[in-house]
Scaffold this active site. Structure first.
Site, PDB file in Angstrom:
ATOM      1  N   SER A  23       0.686  -0.951  -0.537  1.00  0.00           N
ATOM      2  CA  SER A  23      -0.266  -0.318  -0.149  1.00  0.00           C
ATOM      3  C   SER A  23       1.189   1.346  -0.126  1.00  0.00           C
ATOM      4  O   SER A  23       0.080   1.903  -0.055  1.00  0.00           O
ATOM      5  CB  SER A  23      -1.124   0.203   1.550  1.00  0.00           C
ATOM      6  OG  SER A  23      -0.093  -0.171   2.490  1.00  0.00           O
ATOM      7  N   ASN A 110      -1.957  -2.891  12.500  1.00  0.00           N
ATOM      8  CA  ASN A 110      -3.289  -3.195  13.034  1.00  0.00           C
ATOM      9  C   ASN A 110      -4.031  -1.914  13.830  1.00  0.00           C
ATOM     10  O   ASN A 110      -4.739  -0.974  13.897  1.00  0.00           O
ATOM     11  CB  ASN A 110      -4.375  -3.768  13.783  1.00  0.00           C
ATOM     12  CG  ASN A 110      -4.141  -5.257  12.747  1.00  0.00           C
ATOM     13  OD1 ASN A 110      -3.387  -4.810  11.535  1.00  0.00           O
ATOM     14  ND2 ASN A 110      -4.310  -7.158  13.329  1.00  0.00           N
ATOM     15  N   THR A 155     -40.574  25.754 -10.254  1.00  0.00           N
ATOM     16  CA  THR A 155     -40.490  24.821  -9.246  1.00  0.00           C
ATOM     17  C   THR A 155     -40.573  23.475 -10.428  1.00  0.00           C
ATOM     18  O   THR A 155     -41.595  23.872 -11.978  1.00  0.00           O
ATOM     19  CB  THR A 155     -41.684  24.528  -8.903  1.00  0.00           C
ATOM     20  OG1 THR A 155     -43.064  24.566  -9.369  1.00  0.00           O
ATOM     21  CG2 THR A 155     -41.655  24.815  -7.017  1.00  0.00           C
ATOM     22  N   HIS A 156     -39.881  22.773 -11.012  1.00  0.00           N
ATOM     23  CA  HIS A 156     -40.414  21.812 -12.396  1.00  0.00           C
ATOM     24  C   HIS A 156     -39.347  22.045 -13.434  1.00  0.00           C
ATOM     25  O   HIS A 156     -39.775  22.290 -14.342  1.00  0.00           O
ATOM     26  CB  HIS A 156     -42.175  21.235 -12.806  1.00  0.00           C
ATOM     27  CG  HIS A 156     -42.673  20.614 -11.551  1.00  0.00           C
ATOM     28  ND1 HIS A 156     -42.828  19.138 -11.223  1.00  0.00           N
ATOM     29  CD2 HIS A 156     -43.694  21.462 -10.948  1.00  0.00           C
ATOM     30  CE1 HIS A 156     -43.972  19.491 -10.592  1.00  0.00           C
ATOM     31  NE2 HIS A 156     -43.899  20.839  -9.638  1.00  0.00           N
ATOM     32  N   SER A 277     -13.346  26.680 -26.149  1.00  0.00           N
ATOM     33  CA  SER A 277     -13.356  26.064 -27.334  1.00  0.00           C
ATOM     34  C   SER A 277     -12.139  26.049 -28.323  1.00  0.00           C
ATOM     35  O   SER A 277     -11.783  26.575 -28.070  1.00  0.00           O
ATOM     36  CB  SER A 277     -14.839  25.566 -28.064  1.00  0.00           C
ATOM     37  OG  SER A 277     -14.390  25.040 -29.157  1.00  0.00           O
ATOM     38  N   LYS A 283     -17.593  30.476 -27.803  1.00  0.00           N
ATOM     39  CA  LYS A 283     -17.033  29.040 -26.536  1.00  0.00           C
ATOM     40  C   LYS A 283     -16.933  29.777 -25.630  1.00  0.00           C
ATOM     41  O   LYS A 283     -15.530  30.363 -25.535  1.00  0.00           O
ATOM     42  CB  LYS A 283     -16.744  28.187 -27.219  1.00  0.00           C
ATOM     43  CG  LYS A 283     -18.374  27.625 -27.596  1.00  0.00           C
ATOM     44  CD  LYS A 283     -19.076  27.026 -27.436  1.00  0.00           C
ATOM     45  CE  LYS A 283     -19.585  25.881 -26.408  1.00  0.00           C
ATOM     46  NZ  LYS A 283     -20.025  25.366 -26.842  1.00  0.00           N
ATOM     47  N   ASN A 285     -16.653  28.235 -21.359  1.00  0.00           N
ATOM     48  CA  ASN A 285     -17.821  27.265 -21.235  1.00  0.00           C
ATOM     49  C   ASN A 285     -17.852  27.160 -19.821  1.00  0.00           C
ATOM     50  O   ASN A 285     -16.417  27.229 -19.189  1.00  0.00           O
ATOM     51  CB  ASN A 285     -17.057  25.433 -21.558  1.00  0.00           C
ATOM     52  CG  ASN A 285     -17.469  25.468 -23.398  1.00  0.00           C
ATOM     53  OD1 ASN A 285     -18.376  25.973 -23.557  1.00  0.00           O
ATOM     54  ND2 ASN A 285     -16.161  25.497 -23.935  1.00  0.00           N
ATOM     55  N   GLU A 290     -18.954  22.357 -14.191  1.00  0.00           N
ATOM     56  CA  GLU A 290     -19.257  20.794 -14.896  1.00  0.00           C
ATOM     57  C   GLU A 290     -18.977  19.823 -14.126  1.00  0.00           C
ATOM     58  O   GLU A 290     -19.875  18.603 -13.773  1.00  0.00           O
ATOM     59  CB  GLU A 290     -19.328  21.091 -16.525  1.00  0.00           C
ATOM     60  CG  GLU A 290     -19.824  21.940 -16.863  1.00  0.00           C
ATOM     61  CD  GLU A 290     -19.780  21.694 -18.967  1.00  0.00           C
ATOM     62  OE1 GLU A 290     -19.798  20.905 -19.153  1.00  0.00           O
ATOM     63  OE2 GLU A 290     -18.912  23.041 -18.898  1.00  0.00           O
ATOM     64  N   TYR A 317      -9.169  -7.338  11.904  1.00  0.00           N
ATOM     65  CA  TYR A 317      -8.522  -6.642  11.085  1.00  0.00           C
ATOM     66  C   TYR A 317      -8.662  -7.254  10.224  1.00  0.00           C
ATOM     67  O   TYR A 317      -8.125  -8.917  10.161  1.00  0.00           O
ATOM     68  CB  TYR A 317      -6.884  -5.997  11.544  1.00  0.00           C
ATOM     69  CG  TYR A 317      -6.298  -5.160   9.847  1.00  0.00           C
ATOM     70  CD1 TYR A 317      -6.522  -4.476   9.338  1.00  0.00           C
ATOM     71  CD2 TYR A 317      -5.678  -6.828   9.404  1.00  0.00           C
ATOM     72  CE1 TYR A 317      -5.977  -3.687   8.599  1.00  0.00           C
ATOM     73  CE2 TYR A 317      -5.063  -5.621   7.847  1.00  0.00           C
ATOM     74  CZ  TYR A 317      -5.567  -4.862   8.152  1.00  0.00           C
ATOM     75  OH  TYR A 317      -4.871  -4.445   6.535  1.00  0.00           O
ATOM     76  N   LYS A 325      -8.265   3.342   2.165  1.00  0.00           N
ATOM     77  CA  LYS A 325      -7.547   4.217   1.931  1.00  0.00           C
ATOM     78  C   LYS A 325      -7.560   5.411   0.716  1.00  0.00           C
ATOM     79  O   LYS A 325      -7.876   6.462   0.830  1.00  0.00           O
ATOM     80  CB  LYS A 325      -5.983   4.184   2.036  1.00  0.00           C
ATOM     81  CG  LYS A 325      -5.815   3.513   3.192  1.00  0.00           C
ATOM     82  CD  LYS A 325      -4.279   3.067   3.607  1.00  0.00           C
ATOM     83  CE  LYS A 325      -3.906   2.569   5.152  1.00  0.00           C
ATOM     84  NZ  LYS A 325      -4.767   1.111   4.849  1.00  0.00           N
TER      85      LYS A 325
HETATM   86  N1  ARG Z   1      -1.072  -1.665   5.103  1.00  0.00           N
HETATM   87  C1  ARG Z   1      -1.803  -1.815   6.127  1.00  0.00           C
HETATM   88  C2  ARG Z   1      -3.221  -1.640   6.151  1.00  0.00           C
HETATM   89  O1  ARG Z   1      -3.008  -0.247   5.305  1.00  0.00           O
HETATM   90  C3  ARG Z   1      -1.866  -1.749   7.586  1.00  0.00           C
HETATM   91  C4  ARG Z   1      -1.677  -3.012   8.294  1.00  0.00           C
HETATM   92  C5  ARG Z   1      -1.652  -4.302   8.143  1.00  0.00           C
HETATM   93  N2  ARG Z   1      -1.311  -4.832   9.264  1.00  0.00           N
HETATM   94  C6  ARG Z   1      -1.622  -6.481   8.633  1.00  0.00           C
HETATM   95  N3  ARG Z   1      -2.122  -6.556  10.290  1.00  0.00           N
HETATM   96  N4  ARG Z   1      -1.074  -6.930   7.300  1.00  0.00           N
HETATM   97  O2  ARG Z   1      -4.495  -1.546   6.206  1.00  0.00           O
END
Ligand code: ARG
Length: 467
Positions: A23, A110, A155-156, A277, A283, A285, A290, A317, A325
């Site tokens: 991650s 965790n 309205t509408h 444009s 134009k 825009n 939007e 967990y 994330k």
């Molecule tokens: N990168 C993990 C997450 O975002 C961190 C927690 C990982 N915990 C584990 N027991 N593998 O959730």
């Protein structure tokens, strides 16, 4: 140095597994929070006599060095170290040697990752409330300048009754006020410390969770260690609130797009907030509203995504939760991007008062008021409605508006008409007749603006207390 958890393994991890499970590509955004949490944790380990004070000092200095290196961009994060937590720890150990390995005493990734997320979102919620507050200021500023500007209310999407443009803008102030209040309320549930829950069950070390909470300025600690590491409600809640904010922004966006069309021509967005444009030279825009309207979809998607990730997940967990994330980061970026443009775009928008007036003069949005006039003369409302319906139909057939009719023409439909009707039908009279709390009469809207200003200062106070 191999994996921080390599002891139990006899083989290297397949590099595709490293890449798939890592991650670090996105959770490096939590570097500051991760180190902030670690500093509080290790301070507590020292205070509780779990790690010697001298080691604590070494670790704290090492964490500071790692933080500075990260800020300077001097650290190359590694996918083999999976996430921000292990990347920081690896770099700490590289910096100060094996004593760095004492940092993770009495802690798990965790409770660590959950703590980082709480710290991160706590800041963002305050920032976003501040940005919504700026947008409210722009809207209130425009409302003040348009206390005498009448537009057809719809309205509408059909012309209904004339209203002050200021009244219309103040509706959005109320909507964004609810958004601010939702964020403020969610702060209470974000500002709770999970650390000390360990992997799921707590820890054998004599830690002091309340001391850590105090250092990190959390109001409370999680009551239950399993809940502490499994809870992502606070993110779901944030994404829900973000979805409502985007829904509000998308409604305002749609109105800005409509109002700036040639057909409406009620407003003109400043050149600095529009684009052109590549083929049609004439134009201009309204790309910003939007795109905000369009980006509402991804924020809803992020909410649905996380709800689905969490659905049926057993405690505590699970790796699935790492999926919490990107949607959160993306939502924060999407909201901040939109809000930072909206406040100045609204403040600089030009209101085409003349065109609004023309629109009001060329419609039947004063029809309710002649019905009310006949009611005032004793006619039951249902009959008055019928009489005016016929009068309007006559006008349409004659290509006239109500104010164009002679008294004789009015009297064909009811003998109750007299020449006071012409004053009743003036847009100003129609607007000011709605002199009910929360209504569109000028005095009421002026009061609403005052109340809006009180709300602004209440938010300012809250923001000052939650920096
Ligand atoms: N990168 C993990 C997450 O975002 C961190 C927690 C990982 N915990 C584990 N027991 N593998 O959730």
């Amino acid at each position: 140095m191999g994996k921080l958890w390599g002891g139990r393994f006899t083989k290297q991890t397949n590099h595709l597994v490293d890449e798939y499970t890592a991650s670090i590509g996105f959770d490096q955004a939590l570097a500051e929070e991760d180190i902030q949490g670690s500093l509080a944790h290790v301070t507590m380990l020292g205070k509780c006599g779990i790690v010697p004070q001298e080691d604590v000092e070494t670790i704290k200095a090492g964490l500071q060095t790692v933080l500075e290196k990260i800020r300077r961009g001097d650290i190359e994060f590694s996918v083999a170290d999976e996430d921000i937590h292990m990347n920081v720890e690896k770099n700490l150990i590289a910096e100060i040697g094996p004593v760095g390995g004492k940092l993770h005493t009495g802690r798990s990734r965790n409770d660590q990752v959950a703590t980082d997320m709480h710290l991160y979102l706590r800041k963002r919620v305050v920032e976003l409330a501040g940005m919504l507050h700026e947008l409210q200021k722009s809207l209130i500023g425009q409302a003040r300048d348009n206390l005498d500007t009448i537009i057809p209310g719809y309205t509408h999407l059909q012309r209904a009754q004339p209203i002050l443009f200021a009244h219309h803008l103040m509706a959005y102030v109320s909507m964004f006020q609810r958004d601010i209040e939702r964020l403020m309320d969610s702060y209470k549930r974000i500002n709770v410390l999970p650390l000390g829950a360990g992997a799921l069950a707590g820890t054998t070390f004599p830690i002091d969770r309340h001391f850590v909470a105090e250092q990190l300025q959390f109001d409370r600690v999680y009551e239950n260690s399993l809940d502490a590491v499994s809870d992502r409600d606070f993110i779901v809640e944030f994404l829900s609130h973000a979805s409502i904010i985007m829904m509000h922004l998308s409604r305002l966006s749609e109105e800005l797009v409509l109002w700036s069309s040639t057909e409406f021509n009620f407003i003109e967005l400043d050149d600095a907030f529009c684009t052109g444009s590549s083929i049609m030279p004439q134009k201009k825009n309204p790309d910003v509203p939007e795109l905000v309207r369009g980006k509402t979809g991804r924020v809803y998607g992020n909410l649905m995504g996380l709800l689905t990730v969490l659905k049926s997940l057993p405690l505590a967990y699970n790796k699935d939760m790492q999926e919490d994330k990107e949607g959160m980061f993306d939502t924060v970026a999407t909201l901040e991007g939109a809000l930072q443009l909206f406040a100045p775009m609204i403040a600089t928008m030009k209101v085409n008062k003349g065109r609004m007036r023309e629109a009001v003069n060329q419609d039947f949005s004063n029809a309710t008021d002649i019905a009310d006039f006949l009611v005032g003369k004793g006619l039951p409302f249902r009959q008055a409605h019928e009489v005016i319906g016929k009068t309007v139909l006559y006008c349409i057939q004659q290509g006239k508006y109500l104010l164009d009719l002679t008294l004789e023409e009015f009297q064909q439909f009811s003998p109750l008409f007299d020449d006071t009707i012409y004053r009743v039908l003036q847009p100003e009279t129609v607007v000011n007749a709605r002199n009910v709390y929360g209504g569109t009469a000028t005095d009421q809207v002026a009061e609403a603006i005052k109340r809006g200003e009180v709300l602004l200062s209440m938010t300012e106070q809250w923001l000052a207390e939650h920096v």
